[in-house]
Scaffold this motif. Structure first.
Motif, PDB file in Angstrom:
ATOM      1  N   LYS A   1       0.841  -1.200   0.000  1.00  0.00           N
ATOM      2  CA  LYS A   1       0.000   0.000   0.000  1.00  0.00           C
ATOM      3  C   LYS A   1       0.877   1.252   0.000  1.00  0.00           C
ATOM      4  O   LYS A   1       2.012   1.218   0.483  1.00  0.00           O
ATOM      5  N   TYR A   2       0.335   2.357  -0.502  1.00  0.00           N
ATOM      6  CA  TYR A   2       1.082   3.613  -0.465  1.00  0.00           C
ATOM      7  C   TYR A   2       0.094   4.766  -0.463  1.00  0.00           C
ATOM      8  O   TYR A   2      -1.033   4.656  -0.953  1.00  0.00           O
ATOM      9  N   THR A   3       0.546   5.882   0.123  1.00  0.00           N
ATOM     10  CA  THR A   3      -0.296   7.077   0.176  1.00  0.00           C
ATOM     11  C   THR A   3      -0.302   7.744  -1.192  1.00  0.00           C
ATOM     12  O   THR A   3       0.610   7.547  -2.007  1.00  0.00           O
ATOM     13  N   ARG A   4      -1.351   8.555  -1.460  1.00  0.00           N
ATOM     14  CA  ARG A   4      -1.446   9.326  -2.703  1.00  0.00           C
ATOM     15  C   ARG A   4      -1.454  10.803  -2.319  1.00  0.00           C
ATOM     16  O   ARG A   4      -2.511  11.423  -2.182  1.00  0.00           O
ATOM     17  N   PRO A   5      -0.278  11.393  -2.131  1.00  0.00           N
ATOM     18  CA  PRO A   5      -0.198  12.769  -1.625  1.00  0.00           C
ATOM     19  C   PRO A   5      -0.802  13.776  -2.607  1.00  0.00           C
ATOM     20  O   PRO A   5      -0.794  13.547  -3.821  1.00  0.00           O
ATOM     21  N   GLU A   6      -1.312  14.867  -2.046  1.00  0.00           N
ATOM     22  CA  GLU A   6      -1.815  15.973  -2.874  1.00  0.00           C
ATOM     23  C   GLU A   6      -0.734  17.028  -3.105  1.00  0.00           C
ATOM     24  O   GLU A   6      -0.988  18.038  -3.769  1.00  0.00           O
ATOM     25  N   GLY A   7       0.450  16.808  -2.545  1.00  0.00           N
ATOM     26  CA  GLY A   7       1.539  17.764  -2.725  1.00  0.00           C
ATOM     27  C   GLY A   7       2.775  17.289  -1.999  1.00  0.00           C
ATOM     28  O   GLY A   7       2.846  16.151  -1.542  1.00  0.00           O
ATOM     29  N   GLY A   8       3.760  18.179  -1.905  1.00  0.00           N
ATOM     30  CA  GLY A   8       4.979  17.858  -1.177  1.00  0.00           C
ATOM     31  C   GLY A   8       5.961  17.029  -1.985  1.00  0.00           C
ATOM     32  O   GLY A   8       5.936  17.041  -3.226  1.00  0.00           O
ATOM     33  N   LEU A   9       6.817  16.301  -1.274  1.00  0.00           N
ATOM     34  CA  LEU A   9       7.931  15.607  -1.920  1.00  0.00           C
ATOM     35  C   LEU A   9       7.967  14.104  -1.662  1.00  0.00           C
ATOM     36  O   LEU A   9       8.819  13.413  -2.218  1.00  0.00           O
ATOM     37  N   PHE A  10       7.070  13.616  -0.792  1.00  0.00           N
ATOM     38  CA  PHE A  10       7.224  12.237  -0.318  1.00  0.00           C
ATOM     39  C   PHE A  10       5.930  11.457  -0.389  1.00  0.00           C
ATOM     40  O   PHE A  10       4.836  12.016  -0.235  1.00  0.00           O
ATOM     41  N   LEU A  11       6.071  10.140  -0.564  1.00  0.00           N
ATOM     42  CA  LEU A  11       4.953   9.243  -0.269  1.00  0.00           C
ATOM     43  C   LEU A  11       5.468   8.111   0.599  1.00  0.00           C
ATOM     44  O   LEU A  11       6.670   7.907   0.779  1.00  0.00           O
ATOM     45  N   TRP A  12       4.507   7.366   1.153  1.00  0.00           N
ATOM     46  CA  TRP A  12       4.784   6.427   2.242  1.00  0.00           C
ATOM     47  C   TRP A  12       4.211   5.084   1.840  1.00  0.00           C
ATOM     48  O   TRP A  12       3.006   4.969   1.612  1.00  0.00           O
ATOM     49  N   ALA A  13       5.079   4.105   1.682  1.00  0.00           N
ATOM     50  CA  ALA A  13       4.660   2.775   1.246  1.00  0.00           C
ATOM     51  C   ALA A  13       4.734   1.815   2.433  1.00  0.00           C
ATOM     52  O   ALA A  13       5.640   1.923   3.254  1.00  0.00           O
ATOM     53  N   THR A  14       3.767   0.892   2.495  1.00  0.00           N
ATOM     54  CA  THR A  14       3.679  -0.001   3.649  1.00  0.00           C
ATOM     55  C   THR A  14       3.613  -1.450   3.184  1.00  0.00           C
ATOM     56  O   THR A  14       2.712  -1.835   2.418  1.00  0.00           O
TER      57      THR A  14
END
Lengths: 396, 396
Positions: free
Chosen positions: A317-330
């Motif tokens: 799974k991973y986040t779908r950011p609306e901005g910034g520089l990073f996403l987070w995978a689990t």
């Protein structure tokens, strides 16, 4: 000779992030682990022109000592920008320039906390800030982050339970490392709780201008009627991190103490950097420049997400950011996250193990942080494909 | 809202120096109170040319994040310079770049001292360093300075008497504020005592290159066989204070902890400043530049001394520094020093009250500090004549 160090520094462990980051010096390693602006993001011609003008017109102003509060015209321009575009700053507030937002964060802890006091933070949160807090030997207590930001229930539990909570550290926009954005309702609720339990909020907003989809959400600072929010901003992600120019907006008594602390820390922020930021902010079209950054990074994020959608096959799974520089995978339970990160580096792709971002360094995590601003588009594709192969081999 | 600050910062009083310095914003006030390099001292054309080259050739290198230890070619050039010219640095030492020597001094206290530990210093000493130490809530104990440097007897008394002495802070060359230089014999004796009582020495040498008369004396660091001396240097007095580039040479374990502390403080020192210092140090003739500074400041010091010799009429004693930026004048007993400084400012001449430089802020002083690098030659003559009139009227 045996060296004895202070308790505050002895207890500051070298972070797990460094184990991974040292491999990124290898130019063959695809860097999803860093947090650098893209090389394409820098207005190099404008900066060269501005620096040339300053050093031709008034070189002494760029070389002589300056004042700890920062270059007055830059402070004025920032106050005006913050007020006009973000409704940040009241009659009771002031603004000073800092050597990056990192310094604002470190000094906030220095002026507010005695050793042993408690600081609350999102869990996970930015390791640079967490280590700054640790360097003053405070108790760091994490509050879990949900898809729309910090857990309000768990935050109130912590505020009831913990002793001597001095402040709550938050990155409401496109949080580092999770990429999560706190909803408006949660921002309002967080502010209400801060008032109820009489704690200060340190709102860190380095990525706020880098929104690629969705609507801007007001900062917590813009809701601050009691003088309870310290707001840290930065030129690092919109102009240049190498210049080390950030700023902090806070109630005047807090600014007074931060200024004293800044003076003993580095006297003042590099004045040439401040002069360059001032001219760029006042003589160039900052909105157009930021719009260009958004286009650049939106493309990189979309590319990474489409590659992840194709390659990770629902196993991670991973986040779908609306901005910034990073996403987070689990990773799924049962997969050894640290081993996965080591295997990725062995295949020349660096990501940061999620444990690096925990308030409790001995805690466990199934997640890792991915950055899409630093790598080239080709390397985003190549790197995600290598990780996808690793996932296919590792997770059945 | 009531703001509660940390004990370390609450106890940091705004210094007496600020009361005087705020008058110096008035351009009519003759500034003997500052410590700025002369406007004539800056190699403005060289800096403009170097900055132009860097921003034309490799602008990303000047704008992107860099590493906390500092720009590697600058570190290498500094190590080489320190070793060749000053015999500073051993196999066991390393060097990192800091945001001015101020940061090296503040971080040394952060990594070495717990709250309540003791720091010994010369009395008087540099207020910027003393306040940095106070900001970590240490016990600051002053040891009197004699004409040839710190009192060895009083230093040994303090080392025997005080508990938990973590380090001894010294400015052996042209000390700020006294202008006094420590003799070779005393440097050797200080080092011997540091070994005997197992304390670290923090040697601050911002003015070491600015000797106008007499022979250079080896630094304490150059005698360091046990890895017991932390040495802080700076580009502030030989190139530009506004760039905020200093450095620290220390045993590797200490450098490791200083690097961790620097990382949480400001990530790294402004990289454009480091690139400029590197090119100036390696591509220009630093020795010729320093020789020019010596000529410039020797002239200013000689002018001030000759005016003092003529005007102060033996009623006020003053040191005759062999280098640096400051001299130290002492009023006879019975004269109210603070009132004298206030009267001087009322006549548009600013000096710094000696109390600002005491380890014990509540102590008394008959002295004031005078700077000769900042004022023009005309203002040196004019300012000393105004002070001389005040002395003639006040002291009978």
């Amino acid at each position: 000779m045996e060296y004895v160090f202070s308790d505050r520094i002895s207890s500051l462990a070298p972070s797990a992030i460094r184990e991974i980051l040292k491999f990124t010096a290898d130019p063959e390693v695809i860097a999803f682990a860093a947090g650098n602006p893209s090389a394409e993001a820098f207005p190099t011609e404008a900066v060269a022109k501005i620096a040339g003008q300053i050093l031709a017109e008034n070189p002494i102003s760029a070389l002589q000592y300056s004042i700890s509060e920062g270059y007055t015209p830059l402070r004025d321009a920032l106050k005006s920008w913050m007020k006009t575009d973000y409704n940040i700053g009241t009659e009771g507030d002031d603004l000073i320039v800092t050597s990056g937002a990192q310094q604002a964060i470190e000094l906030t802890c220095k002026v507010l906390c005695n050793e042993g006091d408690t600081v609350l933070c999102e869990d996970p949160s930015f390791i640079g800030s967490l280590n700054a807090f640790r360097s003053y030997h405070v108790q760091l207590k994490g509050v879990p982050v949900e898809a729309d930001g910090i857990s309000i229930q768990r935050l109130e539990d912590a505020l009831k339970r913990e002793k001597n909570v001095r402040f709550l550290y938050l990155i409401p926009n496109f949080q580092n490392p999770s990429g999560i954005t706190m909803s408006l309702a949660k921002r309002q609720e967080v502010y209400r709780l801060a008032c109820k339990y009489n704690v200060i909020i340190l709102e860190d907003n380095p990525y706020g201008d880098l929104r690629y989809t969705g609507e801007d959400i007001p900062t917590i600072k813009s809701m601050d009627e009691e003088g309870r929010v310290i707001y840290a901003g930065s030129f690092s992600k919109i102009l240049s991190p190498g210049m080390r120019v950030g700023y902090v907006v806070a109630p005047k008594p807090v600014i007074g103490k931060l200024t004293v602390a800044k003076q003993v820390s580095d006297v003042h922020t590099t004045i040439l950097s401040q002069l360059i930021c001032h001219r760029f902010l006042t003589e160039y079209d900052i909105h157009a420049h930021i719009a260009g950054l958004r286009t650049l990074y939106r493309g990189k994020l979309d590319l990474m997400l489409s590659e992840l959608d194709r390659g990770f096959g629902g196993k991670v799974k991973y986040t779908r950011p609306e901005g910034g520089l990073f996403l987070w995978a689990t990773l799924p339970e049962g997969v050894d996250m640290m081993q996965f990160c080591r295997d990725a580096v062995a295949r020349k792709v660096a990501v940061v193990p999620g444990t690096a971002f925990l308030a409790d360094e001995s805690g466990s995590s199934q997640s890792f942080r991915m950055n899409y601003s630093t790598p080239s588009d080709d390397n985003i594709v190549k790197g995600v494909r290598i990780l996808s192969e690793l996932i296919a081999e590792t997770i059945h």
